[in-house]
Design a protein around this motif. Sequence first.
Motif, PDB file in Angstrom:
ATOM      1  N   TRP A  47      -6.799   8.313  -7.035  1.00  8.45           N
ATOM      2  CA  TRP A  47      -5.568   8.675  -6.329  1.00  8.45           C
ATOM      3  C   TRP A  47      -4.712   9.637  -7.147  1.00  8.45           C
ATOM      4  O   TRP A  47      -4.119  10.573  -6.590  1.00  8.45           O
ATOM      5  CB  TRP A  47      -4.760   7.418  -5.983  1.00  8.45           C
ATOM      6  CG  TRP A  47      -5.360   6.593  -4.891  1.00  8.45           C
ATOM      7  CD1 TRP A  47      -6.466   5.801  -4.979  1.00  8.45           C
ATOM      8  CD2 TRP A  47      -4.895   6.497  -3.529  1.00  8.45           C
ATOM      9  NE1 TRP A  47      -6.717   5.204  -3.764  1.00  8.45           N
ATOM     10  CE2 TRP A  47      -5.768   5.607  -2.866  1.00  8.45           C
ATOM     11  CE3 TRP A  47      -3.823   7.052  -2.832  1.00  8.45           C
ATOM     12  CZ2 TRP A  47      -5.607   5.266  -1.518  1.00  8.45           C
ATOM     13  CZ3 TRP A  47      -3.657   6.719  -1.502  1.00  8.45           C
ATOM     14  CH2 TRP A  47      -4.547   5.837  -0.855  1.00  8.45           C
ATOM     15  N   CYS A  60       0.854  -1.183   0.000  1.00  6.09           N
ATOM     16  CA  CYS A  60       0.000   0.000   0.000  1.00  6.09           C
ATOM     17  C   CYS A  60       0.892   1.235   0.000  1.00  6.09           C
ATOM     18  O   CYS A  60       1.894   1.280   0.711  1.00  6.09           O
ATOM     19  CB  CYS A  60      -0.902  -0.010   1.232  1.00  6.09           C
ATOM     20  SG  CYS A  60      -1.918   1.458   1.350  1.00  6.09           S
ATOM     21  N   VAL A  61       0.492   2.233  -0.742  1.00  5.91           N
ATOM     22  CA  VAL A  61       1.284   3.469  -0.833  1.00  5.91           C
ATOM     23  C   VAL A  61       1.342   4.170   0.533  1.00  5.91           C
ATOM     24  O   VAL A  61       2.247   4.943   0.806  1.00  5.91           O
ATOM     25  CB  VAL A  61       0.735   4.378  -1.964  1.00  5.91           C
ATOM     26  CG1 VAL A  61      -0.574   5.045  -1.559  1.00  5.91           C
ATOM     27  CG2 VAL A  61       1.760   5.388  -2.424  1.00  5.91           C
ATOM     28  N   PHE A  65      -2.973   0.851  -4.760  1.00  3.56           N
ATOM     29  CA  PHE A  65      -4.064   1.718  -5.242  1.00  3.56           C
ATOM     30  C   PHE A  65      -4.302   1.582  -6.743  1.00  3.56           C
ATOM     31  O   PHE A  65      -5.365   1.953  -7.250  1.00  3.56           O
ATOM     32  CB  PHE A  65      -3.840   3.186  -4.839  1.00  3.56           C
ATOM     33  CG  PHE A  65      -2.791   3.953  -5.604  1.00  3.56           C
ATOM     34  CD1 PHE A  65      -3.103   4.622  -6.781  1.00  3.56           C
ATOM     35  CD2 PHE A  65      -1.488   4.041  -5.126  1.00  3.56           C
ATOM     36  CE1 PHE A  65      -2.135   5.350  -7.472  1.00  3.56           C
ATOM     37  CE2 PHE A  65      -0.513   4.770  -5.802  1.00  3.56           C
ATOM     38  CZ  PHE A  65      -0.836   5.416  -6.986  1.00  3.56           C
TER      39      PHE A  65
HETATM   40 MO    MO Z   1      -3.398   1.522  -0.473  1.00  2.00          MO
END
Ligand code: MO
Length: 205
Positions: A184, A81-82, A164
């Motif tokens: 995003w 995850c970012v 994402f």
């Molecule tokens: Mo994420």
Amino acid sequence: MTPAPLPPDQPPDPGGDRVLPPGQRHTDKLVPMHYGRVPRLDLQHWALTVGGATRDGGVQVLDWAALQRLPTRTVRADLHCVAKVSVSGLVWTGVPLSEVIALAPPEPGAEHVLLSAAYGYSAAVPLAELDVPEALLATHLDGQALTPEQGWPARIVMPHLYGFKGPKWVLALDYHHHPQRGMWEEHGYHPRGRVWEQERYAHQD
Ligand SMILES: [Mo]
Ligand SMILES: Nc1nc2c(c(=O)[nH]1)N[C@H]1C(S)=C(S)[C@@H](COP(=O)(O)O)O[C@H]1N2
């Protein structure tokens, strides 16, 4: 669809279960992360539509029955995850996105894709990132059908990109001649999002 067992000769995702990409920390299990509620989809009405700048100008509707006729692949990968947490060693099974692209190829020069999901989630990605062997339209995780929270009936998995970029409950893949912005990307996140290059924010370019 019966997921194929993990081929013994398949190497793990770069970094495997031990080495994490820069800036990431481990979390033990997959905690569902998404905006909004879990959509209620049903297989009778579910389909992935492939449209936009297709070579023949048409829209390919890949419903659940059509999906069952395509070859599958199993990929062991970490999810990054970012927001900096990573889950290791997930085993995804699904149809390689290269098969989907082959069914409904883009027009020459249409090198950008917008992936859309239920409730308006979307993610923009260069076509080249999608057209790699380990990128999947995934239907199974660890040998089990996805749960509703995990994106049932199908989600996009591109292990080399931040999470994402991979919509759960995916509904559409559209080709474009120019880069698009998904949810995003609209908020400054990276147009490509490669994990090992730490492509988190657009302003890094
Ligand atoms: Mo994420
Ligand atoms: N439809 C949809 N897909 C989504 C999201 C979302 O909010 N909605 N979040 C993304 C993000 S930011 C990540 S990190 C992963 C998380 O996957 P998980 O919920 O299975 O842990 O899903 C991705 N796919």
